[in-house]
Scaffold this motif. Structure first.
Motif, mmCIF file in Angstrom:
data_model
loop_
_atom_site.group_PDB
_atom_site.id
_atom_site.type_symbol
_atom_site.label_atom_id
_atom_site.label_comp_id
_atom_site.label_asym_id
_atom_site.label_seq_id
_atom_site.Cartn_x
_atom_site.Cartn_y
_atom_site.Cartn_z
ATOM 1 N N LYS A 1 39.820 -15.187 -42.608
ATOM 2 C CA LYS A 1 41.240 -15.495 -42.486
ATOM 3 C C LYS A 1 41.498 -16.940 -42.915
ATOM 4 C CE LYS A 1 45.005 -14.897 -39.122
ATOM 5 N NZ LYS A 1 45.322 -14.580 -37.693
ATOM 6 N N ILE A 2 42.642 -17.154 -43.539
ATOM 7 C CA ILE A 2 43.069 -18.504 -43.911
ATOM 8 C C ILE A 2 44.488 -18.692 -43.393
ATOM 9 C CG2 ILE A 2 43.535 -20.094 -45.806
ATOM 10 C CD1 ILE A 2 41.521 -18.571 -47.495
ATOM 11 N N THR A 3 44.691 -19.725 -42.587
ATOM 12 C CA THR A 3 46.011 -19.976 -42.017
ATOM 13 C C THR A 3 46.333 -21.461 -42.089
ATOM 14 O OG1 THR A 3 45.037 -20.184 -39.804
ATOM 15 C CG2 THR A 3 45.934 -18.022 -40.417
ATOM 16 N N LYS A 4 47.608 -21.760 -42.013
ATOM 17 C CA LYS A 4 48.019 -23.159 -41.926
ATOM 18 C C LYS A 4 47.711 -23.697 -40.532
ATOM 19 C CE LYS A 4 51.710 -22.991 -45.354
ATOM 20 N NZ LYS A 4 53.176 -23.107 -45.599
ATOM 21 N N SER A 5 47.259 -24.928 -40.487
ATOM 22 C CA SER A 5 46.926 -25.548 -39.208
ATOM 23 C C SER A 5 48.188 -25.769 -38.381
ATOM 24 C CB SER A 5 46.215 -26.884 -39.441
ATOM 25 O OG SER A 5 45.994 -27.533 -38.222
ATOM 26 N N THR A 6 48.087 -25.461 -37.090
ATOM 27 C CA THR A 6 49.200 -25.727 -36.175
ATOM 28 C C THR A 6 48.995 -27.022 -35.412
ATOM 29 O OG1 THR A 6 48.090 -24.419 -34.454
ATOM 30 C CG2 THR A 6 49.671 -23.265 -35.873
ATOM 31 N N ASN A 7 47.903 -27.713 -35.734
ATOM 32 C CA ASN A 7 47.585 -28.976 -35.064
ATOM 33 C C ASN A 7 48.230 -30.114 -35.839
ATOM 34 O OD1 ASN A 7 46.543 -31.194 -33.785
ATOM 35 N ND2 ASN A 7 44.388 -30.673 -34.168
ATOM 36 N N GLU A 8 49.353 -30.614 -35.327
ATOM 37 C CA GLU A 8 50.092 -31.648 -36.045
ATOM 38 C C GLU A 8 49.300 -32.932 -36.187
ATOM 39 O OE1 GLU A 8 53.852 -32.217 -34.277
ATOM 40 O OE2 GLU A 8 54.558 -30.169 -34.648
ATOM 41 N N SER A 9 48.349 -33.165 -35.269
ATOM 42 C CA SER A 9 47.555 -34.395 -35.361
ATOM 43 C C SER A 9 46.567 -34.327 -36.508
ATOM 44 C CB SER A 9 46.805 -34.626 -34.042
ATOM 45 O OG SER A 9 45.861 -33.588 -33.816
ATOM 46 N N ALA A 10 46.285 -33.121 -36.988
ATOM 47 C CA ALA A 10 45.347 -32.978 -38.107
ATOM 48 C C ALA A 10 46.124 -32.975 -39.416
ATOM 49 C CB ALA A 10 44.542 -31.684 -37.957
ATOM 50 N N SER A 11 46.889 -34.024 -39.643
ATOM 51 C CA SER A 11 47.778 -34.076 -40.796
ATOM 52 C C SER A 11 47.027 -34.092 -42.117
ATOM 53 C CB SER A 11 48.673 -35.320 -40.704
ATOM 54 O OG SER A 11 47.872 -36.491 -40.628
ATOM 55 N N SER A 12 45.798 -34.583 -42.096
ATOM 56 C CA SER A 12 45.038 -34.647 -43.344
ATOM 57 C C SER A 12 44.269 -33.362 -43.611
ATOM 58 C CB SER A 12 44.057 -35.828 -43.298
ATOM 59 O OG SER A 12 43.103 -35.628 -42.260
ATOM 60 N N SER A 13 44.321 -32.413 -42.696
ATOM 61 C CA SER A 13 43.601 -31.159 -42.872
ATOM 62 C C SER A 13 44.491 -30.020 -42.377
ATOM 63 C CB SER A 13 42.279 -31.172 -42.087
ATOM 64 O OG SER A 13 41.442 -32.201 -42.524
ATOM 65 N N HIS A 14 45.290 -29.449 -43.276
ATOM 66 C CA HIS A 14 46.300 -28.517 -42.814
ATOM 67 C C HIS A 14 46.002 -27.052 -43.123
ATOM 68 C CE1 HIS A 14 47.815 -29.778 -46.867
ATOM 69 N NE2 HIS A 14 48.025 -28.480 -46.979
ATOM 70 N N TRP A 15 44.794 -26.725 -43.551
ATOM 71 C CA TRP A 15 44.379 -25.331 -43.674
ATOM 72 C C TRP A 15 43.216 -25.057 -42.730
ATOM 73 C CZ3 TRP A 15 47.250 -21.817 -45.922
ATOM 74 C CH2 TRP A 15 48.124 -22.188 -46.943
ATOM 75 N N GLN A 16 43.262 -23.912 -42.070
ATOM 76 C CA GLN A 16 42.157 -23.458 -41.238
ATOM 77 C C GLN A 16 41.515 -22.245 -41.908
ATOM 78 O OE1 GLN A 16 44.047 -22.801 -37.374
ATOM 79 N NE2 GLN A 16 43.088 -24.670 -36.623
ATOM 80 N N VAL A 17 40.240 -22.360 -42.198
ATOM 81 C CA VAL A 17 39.502 -21.296 -42.870
ATOM 82 C C VAL A 17 38.500 -20.735 -41.870
ATOM 83 C CG1 VAL A 17 38.018 -20.710 -44.810
ATOM 84 C CG2 VAL A 17 39.820 -22.432 -45.100
ATOM 85 N N GLU A 18 38.732 -19.487 -41.463
ATOM 86 C CA GLU A 18 37.924 -18.865 -40.419
ATOM 87 C C GLU A 18 36.786 -18.039 -41.014
ATOM 88 O OE1 GLU A 18 40.296 -16.703 -37.594
ATOM 89 O OE2 GLU A 18 41.958 -18.157 -37.736
ATOM 90 N N THR A 19 35.606 -18.177 -40.417
ATOM 91 C CA THR A 19 34.429 -17.402 -40.797
ATOM 92 C C THR A 19 33.714 -16.969 -39.510
ATOM 93 O OG1 THR A 19 32.630 -19.041 -40.806
ATOM 94 C CG2 THR A 19 34.174 -19.111 -42.666
ATOM 95 N N PRO A 20 32.810 -16.007 -39.580
ATOM 96 C CA PRO A 20 32.034 -15.632 -38.386
ATOM 97 C C PRO A 20 31.178 -16.765 -37.847
ATOM 98 C CG PRO A 20 31.894 -13.928 -40.066
ATOM 99 C CD PRO A 20 32.533 -15.114 -40.713
ATOM 100 N N ARG A 21 30.959 -17.797 -38.661
ATOM 101 C CA ARG A 21 30.115 -18.913 -38.254
ATOM 102 C C ARG A 21 30.929 -20.106 -37.766
ATOM 103 N NH1 ARG A 21 27.214 -20.764 -42.937
ATOM 104 N NH2 ARG A 21 25.913 -21.914 -41.453
ATOM 105 N N GLY A 22 32.240 -19.956 -37.714
ATOM 106 C CA GLY A 22 33.084 -21.047 -37.271
ATOM 107 C C GLY A 22 34.257 -21.257 -38.210
#
Length: 492
Positions: free
Chosen positions: A226-247
């Motif tokens: 899964k690939i989603t936009k980050s909902t963590n506003e403090s992580a402004s420099s990293s705004h994509w979350q890429v999910e894998t079975p390993r983390g």
């Protein structure tokens, strides 16, 4: 048929992967990094090429971005390592359709772009000293249907009369000389032009080795779920979350080099990039055989929708793909199918004695032993003598495997920024024709990612740009390539 397509965990072993590289199952680090400037999903031809070009764009003395490549299986284990080995541009066939629909200028951009690959890749291989059997030669498109040959020739003549320069190097051979020129029985016409062949797995692994040595983090056996936009506003420099079975990894930018599997991660490409299954095999010849030596690549077009393709190898074996008549009438066998771990018996039978019945002078070649592997399964053609790995028969050695390709519904690749998304890019949907498109397309993506260059300034053909208007179209040229449609779309 499934709507979410992910790589099957146990794809069949193709001929091109019989000499695995040290990076085949490589992980740069034991654990996934928590974040990365750029994540590339896919370690095939597209993913490795874009990683190379990104680093090549970095100015000397500048700090390169951190790059992580995530691959669901082994490195280069998808369609790149399962194709026919062609590096074959289209300068007269599908571009004639593009010219009729989009005009001479737009179609010419595609033809010139593809033709550039033959010598651009050759120059790169020579510069890098890549051992990948890259051979510049001639393509021979053999026509075995007079009506279809005349249709192609009419399209060619229209292109030339309209001043279409890329098409002019193609040479047509008419019926009286076609069989002797091509060596194919029953040929009614031929078209020949510059092309090349390649051991793509070796090319890709060289690229991966190069970028890994420059700090790229390669993680095989790490499927992205899964690939989603980050909902963590403090992580402004990293705004994509890429999910894998390993983390999960966060990233500033994501590049989808996922071809057939794109819609599972980017649902807007559902029904726009569709998994299509094809088949390919290897035919070998006994050392004592005196068959005519083949030096060109071939496409054999039996009619408007049925075709095979082949390249000769230095060891005198032949890599052949196609066998559409064995499965094309059943959509469940090939359309919207992402499983490359199964084999179709009809395709195996199709290749039995293929060279003997097709090429002049091969009748007594004594090609020997069919070999088919399907992961842990063994398909019986004649009694198996290889302990559940290979199948043999007496007619010729054939190693057969499936390839799952990403077919675009409009026949054109999707390249550029994903519509409506910031810092998400795509390089996919090559419709079985990615070899003469991907390497230089990846250079264009790199310019966009590194320099924020607009697509129109990259030098890429305008028709390759992914856009919302293309996603909104309802056409499906893939199904029109089936027998009922009467035209052949893929250009392998």
């Amino acid at each position: 048929m499934p709507s979410d397509h992910f790589p099957a965990p146990n794809g069949m072993l193709p001929y091109w992967r019989t000499e695995p590289h040290r990076l085949d199952n490589y992980r740069s680090t034991e654990a996934l990094p928590k974040e990365s400037d750029i994540i590339i999903v896919g370690a095939g031809y597209a993913g490795s090429s874009v990683a190379y070009h990104i680093l090549d764009q970095i100015k000397p003395g500048s700090k390169p971005p951190s790059i992580t490549i995530l691959e669901a299986r082994q490195a280069c284990s998808g369609a790149t390592a399962r194709n026919g080995g062609h590096m074959k541009p289209d300068i007269y066939n599908f571009v004639a359709t593009l010219e009729a629909e989009y005009g001479v200028e737009a179609a010419a951009e595609v033809a010139v772009f593809e033709a550039r690959h033959v010598h651009a890749v050759k120059d790169f291989v020579d510069k890098e000293r890549i051992d990948c059997d890259y051979t510049v030669t001639k393509a021979i498109d053999v026509q075995l249907c007079s009506g279809h040959f005349q249709k192609l020739k009419s399209g060619y003549e229209r292109l030339v009369s309209n001043g279409f320069e890329p098409t002019k190097p193609a040479r047509f051979v008419n019926a009286e000389d076609a069989e002797s020129f091509s060596g194919v029985k029953g040929a009614v016409g031929c078209v020949t032009y510059d092309a090349s062949s390649i051991w793509a797995y070796k090319f890709v692994l060289h690229l991966l080795e190069k970028v890994v040595s420059q700090g790229v983090n390669l993680q095989t056996h790490t499927p992205v779920s899964k690939i989603t936009k980050s909902t963590n506003e403090s992580a402004s420099s990293s705004h994509w979350q890429v999910e894998t079975p390993r983390g999960t990894i966060t990233a500033q930018k994501v590049i989808l080099a996922t071809n057939a599997y794109t819609s599972a991660l980017a649902p807007q490409y559902q029904n726009k990039i569709i998994p299509v299954r094809g088949t390919c095999c290897r035919i070998a010849v006994p050392p004592a055989s005196t068959v005519p030596r083949l030096t060109c690549t071939y496409t054999l077009r039996w009619n408007g929708w049925d075709y095979d393709y082949l390249i000769p190898r230095a060891d005198r074996s032949i890599v052949v793909g196609g066998a559409r008549t064995a499965f094309i009438h059943d959509l469940n066998n090939w359309y919207n199918v992402s499983d490359d771990s199964r084999v179709l018996e009809g395709a195996v039978r199709y290749f039995d004695g293929y060279m003997q019945r097709t090429f002049v002078g091969w009748e007594d070649s004594n090609a020997y032993t069919d070999r088919v592997w399907t992961g842990s399964k063994c398909m019986m053609i004649t009694p198996c003598i290889c302990e559940h790995t290979f199948v043999f028969n007496r007619t010729g050695m054939v190693r057969l495997t499936w390839a799952v390709m990403g077919y675009s519904s409009d026949g054109l690749p999707h390249i550029g920024a994903v519509p409506g998304q910031q810092d998400e890019y795509i390089l996919a949907g090559f419709t079985g024709h990615g070899m003469p498109q991907i390497f230089l397309a990846a250079e264009g993506i790199a310019k966009m990612v590194v320099g924020d260059v607009a697509f129109e300034e990259t030098g890429l053909p305008r028709l390759f740009k992914t856009s919302q208007s293309r996603l909104d179209k309802q056409e499906n040229k893939i199904l029109s390539s089936a027998p009922e449609g009467g035209s052949s779309l893929a250009k392998l």
